[in-house]
Design a protein around this motif. Structure first.
Motif, short mmCIF file in Angstrom:
data_model
loop_
_atom_site.label_atom_id
_atom_site.label_comp_id
_atom_site.label_asym_id
_atom_site.label_seq_id
_atom_site.Cartn_x
_atom_site.Cartn_y
_atom_site.Cartn_z
N UNK A 465 8.50 -6.29 -9.18
CA UNK A 465 7.53 -5.61 -10.04
C UNK A 465 6.08 -5.94 -9.67
N UNK A 466 5.89 -6.87 -8.71
CA UNK A 466 4.52 -7.17 -8.30
C UNK A 466 4.08 -6.24 -7.16
N UNK A 467 5.03 -5.52 -6.59
CA UNK A 467 4.73 -4.63 -5.47
C UNK A 467 4.64 -3.19 -6.00
N UNK A 468 3.51 -2.49 -5.73
CA UNK A 468 3.36 -1.13 -6.26
C UNK A 468 4.50 -0.19 -5.84
N UNK A 469 5.16 -0.49 -4.71
CA UNK A 469 6.26 0.39 -4.25
C UNK A 469 7.57 0.07 -4.96
N UNK A 470 7.60 -1.00 -5.75
CA UNK A 470 8.81 -1.41 -6.49
C UNK A 470 10.06 -1.46 -5.59
N UNK A 471 10.01 -2.23 -4.49
CA UNK A 471 11.18 -2.30 -3.61
C UNK A 471 12.39 -2.89 -4.32
#
Ligand SMILES: C[C@H]1O[C@@H](Oc2ccc([N+](=O)[O-])cc2)[C@H](O)[C@@H](O)[C@H]1O
Length: 507
Positions: A465-471
């Motif tokens: 959830x810290x990555x804008x791409x939501x890997x």
């Protein structure tokens, strides 16, 4: 002679063991995972979506959420259709349960204006799933009421039954050519008790011991109208089935005393009987002991009439028999006592009305969610109890899962322990003749866990959830679940190679 006897006994033991190890899930048993719109979609105000009660509450009252977060972006599934379906293919799912967001389809809640961009999102998702033979199962309501309808009273307003009927007519008409499994409501108890009788969920009404019961009555009528609409106007052409899902915990008496057995039964009636009995019992209507108890408690608190509004004869008949299947969300359970472990109640509520004690032995495995422990055999108890009590309905387990803390990461061994135990119970239930058609793990991926925000994780796939791409990254449990689905057996010794996740042939 002695040696022969010993060898014989060993043989019997080994073959019993190997029979247990070889128990297989039937080929037509459906395995899936489940999610819900507000918890995964994000895009809270994109492409014409209207505001819902979770948008409103998290934006206006953020401190009620453990980490003051919201579902504005969540797992961003609105922008990740292909990846989400790719994960379903990696796992080898037969079915995927998701919910439709009412305010994405009807921004104001009312059916005068349909948001075609919102419909298109569900079209893209369903069409992508169908390319790979993954069956969609849709929940029509998973707690995200359009805010405008809440401002008119929400489930406390009897007109909700008409508004819901208008909404589901649009959804059946738009998606029903491809969707054959429908669930009207997810967990009425949470909608009504947690939303209208306490502050545990939006809209946090805590409405003076009356709200839960008003909501229960109106929700049952909304469900019945939706079911009958599908049957009368869509079923012949579309050929689907329509059910409803309840959260069913196991409540066993703490001792074998008559008082504890009665307390456990009252607890079952308050938790789910109030919703299940009107639909699935032969006679319909609210459960008798509960009706008597609420009347008694209402009088005790000086109310001139009972707080549980009765159903008219016509309404009782309208509601009775309105489900093609019984959806069970099952997670945990309690031991119930008439006299011990009784919580302190600060306000009058459904639960102070029944006033029984809940107990859990400390040895039950504890998850990261305070309410969720591994109660041995609980899902077997629940399914066999419901089978016997409600005339052997068709079941789907529509949710079952385990919470870990974010720090646990990908090595989620407790989740594996939980799923293996639950699935052994599912095999036991099938052996006992329960007409169970499928099982859905909660959840496909980490998501917004309501009041807990992102502090509790339920996903077979971890979401960053810290990555804008939501890997999304598969956890160890994803590999174990995939192997169970592939082999149709539960191998407790299976240690997956977690270095690479692939899509098997045929998926
Ligand atoms: C984790 C999932 O929980 C589901 O809701 C509940 C609520 C309460 C209980 N309980 O045992 O008391 C179990 C499940 C919900 O449907 C889903 O959205 C998830 O949040």
């Amino acid at each position: 002679m002695k040696t022969f006897l010993l060898l014989g006994l060993l043989g019997v033991y080994c073959s019993a063991l190997s029979i247990k190890q070889q128990r297989r899930f039937p080929d037509d048993f459906l395995f899936g995972t489940a999610t819900a719109s507000y918890q995964i979609e994000g895009a809270w105000d994109e492409d014409g979506k209207g505001e819902n009660i979770w948008d409103y509450m998290t934006h206006n009252n953020p401190t009620v959420i453990a980490d003051e977060s919201n579902g504005d972006i969540a797992a961003d599934s609105y922008h990740n259709v292909e990846r989400d379906v790719e994960m379903m293919r990696e796992l080898g799912l037969d079915v995927y349960r998701f919910s439709v967001s009412w305010s994405r389809i009807l921004p104001s809640g009312f059916a005068n204006e349909v948001n075609e961009a919102g419909v298109d999102y569900y079209n893209r998702l369903i069409n992508e799933m169908l390319k790979y033979n993954i069956t969609p199962m849709i929940s029509l309501y998973h707690w995200d009421l359009p805010q405008k309808l809440q401002e008119l009273g929400g489930f406390a307003n009897p007109l909700i039954a008409d508004w819901f009927e208008d909404y589901v007519r649009v959804v059946f008409a738009k998606l029903g050519d491809r969707v054959k499994l429908w669930i009207t409501f997810n967990e009425p108890r949470v909608v009504c008790y947690q939303g209208y009788g306490s502050t545990e969920k939006a809209p946090m009404l805590n409405a003076t011991a009356v709200g839960t019961y008003m909501c229960a009555r109106n929700l049952l009528l909304a469900h019945a109208k939706a079911y009958r609409l599908y049957n009368n106007e869509f079923k012949t052409k579309q050929g689907g089935q329509c059910g409803i899902t309840f959260d069913v915990n196991s409540f066993k008496p703490l001792t074998d005393s008559e008082e504890d057995r009665a307390a456990a039964e009252l607890k079952r009636q308050a938790e789910w009987g109030i919703y299940v009995h009107p639909i699935f019992s032969q006679e319909g209507g609210f459960p008798k002991e509960l009706v008597a108890r609420v009347a008694e408690k209402s009088a005790e608190h000086g109310y001139p009439r009972t707080r549980l509004p009765q159903l008219s004869e016509e309404e009782r008949v309208l509601i009775r028999g309105t489900a093609d299947f019984f959806g069970v969300n099952h997670y945990t359970g309690y031991l119930v006592s008439a006299t011990k472990h009784i919580p302190e109640y600060s306000t009058v509520s459904l639960f102070s009305d029944i006033n029984v004690g809940n107990y859990r032995p400390p040895e039950w495995l504890q998850s990261a969610a305070s309410w969720l422990t591994l109660m041995p055999n609980s899902i077997y108890d629940v399914l066999t109890h419901l089978k016997n009590k409600y005339n052997d309905p068709i079941f789907y387990v529509t949710e079952n899962g385990w919470a870990t803390s974010p720090e646990v990461g990908l090595e989620d061994d407790d989740r594996i322990t939980y799923y293996r135990a639950a699935l052994e119970n599912i095999l036991d239930s099938l052996d006992a003749g329960v007409r169970l058609k499928g099982y859905m793990a909660w959840s496909l991926m980490d998501n917004y866990e309501w009041m807990a925000g992102y502090t509790e994780r339920f996903g077979l796939y971890e979401v960053d959830f810290s990555d804008p791409a939501r890997p999304r990254t598969p956890r160890k449990s994803a590999f174990v679940y995939k192997e169970i689905l592939r082999s149709r057996v539960i191998d407790h010794d299976y240690e997956p190679d977690t270095t690479v996740m692939t899509i098997d042939e045929g998926h």
